[in-house]
Design a protein around this motif. Sequence first.
Motif, PDB file in Angstrom:
ATOM      1  N   PHE A  24       0.927  -1.205   0.135  1.00 35.31           N
ATOM      2  CA  PHE A  24      -0.033   0.078  -0.152  1.00 35.31           C
ATOM      3  C   PHE A  24       0.813   1.400   0.114  1.00 35.31           C
ATOM      4  O   PHE A  24       1.651   1.163   0.898  1.00 35.31           O
ATOM      5  CB  PHE A  24      -0.833   0.045   1.140  1.00 35.31           C
ATOM      6  N   PRO A  56      -0.168  -6.949   1.739  1.00 38.72           N
ATOM      7  CA  PRO A  56      -0.768  -5.911   1.248  1.00 38.72           C
ATOM      8  C   PRO A  56      -0.781  -4.450   1.910  1.00 38.72           C
ATOM      9  O   PRO A  56      -0.805  -3.451   1.189  1.00 38.72           O
ATOM     10  CB  PRO A  56      -2.213  -6.643   1.566  1.00 38.72           C
ATOM     11  N   PHE A  59      -1.471  -2.957   7.913  1.00 38.12           N
ATOM     12  CA  PHE A  59      -2.250  -3.527   9.070  1.00 38.12           C
ATOM     13  C   PHE A  59      -1.555  -5.069   8.999  1.00 38.12           C
ATOM     14  O   PHE A  59      -1.738  -5.643  10.100  1.00 38.12           O
ATOM     15  CB  PHE A  59      -3.703  -3.484   8.494  1.00 38.12           C
ATOM     16  N   HIS A  90      -9.672   5.901   9.087  1.00 42.04           N
ATOM     17  CA  HIS A  90      -9.044   4.563   8.952  1.00 42.04           C
ATOM     18  C   HIS A  90      -7.792   4.605   9.370  1.00 42.04           C
ATOM     19  O   HIS A  90      -7.101   3.717   9.701  1.00 42.04           O
ATOM     20  CB  HIS A  90      -9.308   4.222   7.416  1.00 42.04           C
TER      21      HIS A  90
HETATM   22  N1  INI Z   1      -2.724   0.690   4.326  1.00 47.07           N
HETATM   23  C1  INI Z   1      -1.454   1.267   4.528  1.00 47.07           C
HETATM   24  O1  INI Z   1      -0.162   0.710   4.509  1.00 47.07           O
HETATM   25  N2  INI Z   1      -1.620   2.629   4.403  1.00 47.07           N
HETATM   26  C2  INI Z   1      -2.603   3.317   4.389  1.00 47.07           C
HETATM   27  O2  INI Z   1      -2.395   4.707   4.202  1.00 47.07           O
HETATM   28  C3  INI Z   1      -3.800   2.735   4.321  1.00 47.07           C
HETATM   29  N3  INI Z   1      -5.194   3.509   4.330  1.00 47.07           N
HETATM   30  O3  INI Z   1      -5.137   4.779   4.422  1.00 47.07           O
HETATM   31  O4  INI Z   1      -6.199   2.924   4.212  1.00 47.07           O
HETATM   32  C4  INI Z   1      -3.656   1.229   4.406  1.00 47.07           C
HETATM   33  N4  INI Z   1      -4.827   0.404   4.429  1.00 47.07           N
HETATM   34  C5  INI Z   1      -4.902  -0.716   4.161  1.00 47.07           C
HETATM   35  C6  INI Z   1      -4.582  -1.646   5.280  1.00 47.07           C
HETATM   36  O5  INI Z   1      -3.467  -1.783   5.664  1.00 47.07           O
HETATM   37  C7  INI Z   1      -5.069  -3.224   4.956  1.00 47.07           C
HETATM   38  O6  INI Z   1      -4.233  -3.558   4.085  1.00 47.07           O
HETATM   39  C8  INI Z   1      -6.437  -3.418   4.610  1.00 47.07           C
HETATM   40  O7  INI Z   1      -7.207  -2.869   5.741  1.00 47.07           O
HETATM   41  C9  INI Z   1      -6.820  -4.934   4.768  1.00 47.07           C
HETATM   42  O8  INI Z   1      -6.526  -5.520   5.954  1.00 47.07           O
END
Ligand code: INI
Length: 160
Positions: A24, A56, A59, A90
């Motif tokens: 991400f 991914p 998180f 989020h």
């Molecule tokens: N994941 C990130 O690494 N950075 C972000 O800024 C972000 N935002 O803003 O939503 C983000 N979301 C995805 C999250 O890490 C998970 O991969 C997702 O929720 C699936 O579990």
Amino acid sequence: MSPIVHEGSRAARGRRFAVAVSRFNDVITSKLLDGALAAFRHHGVADDDVEVAWTPGAFELPLVAKRLAETDGFDAVVCLGAVIRGETAHFDYVAGACARGIQRVGLDTGVPCVFGVLTTDTLAQALDRAGGDHGNKGWEAATAAVEMAGLLDELPKGAP
Ligand code: INI
């Protein structure tokens, strides 16, 4: 009398490191990874003593870091990611869970687990910290991993 001081040697040749990096915001995280790999090389770590796993998002970093930390043979795990606030709540959930999870993996496994995750309000602030005006947080994280590996080696070992 002077105290016994432990500072953690940065001589890292022969050490093995794992990197968990989030896809991400990979415009940012790929630069953090470049910085981390450059820092490992700078400290004498061989390229094939570094293993990289892509997640991914931020998180998912703690779970992958846990698997890597439980894999025998890594001196430390570096976690790299970029959580950018934007307009959504989020951010707080992802950034908070990621930070707490990474800390927990280090405490639970005893393997240094380094927090190289940017948490910024804007993309520009993240770019500044991924090889821009404010340096490269990936480089800093890998250097912290090298230092922690050396420090934990030096310190008295706890009970098994
Ligand atoms: N994941 C990130 O690494 N950075 C972000 O800024 C972000 N935002 O803003 O939503 C983000 N979301 C995805 C999250 O890490 C998970 O991969 C997702 O929720 C699936 O579990």
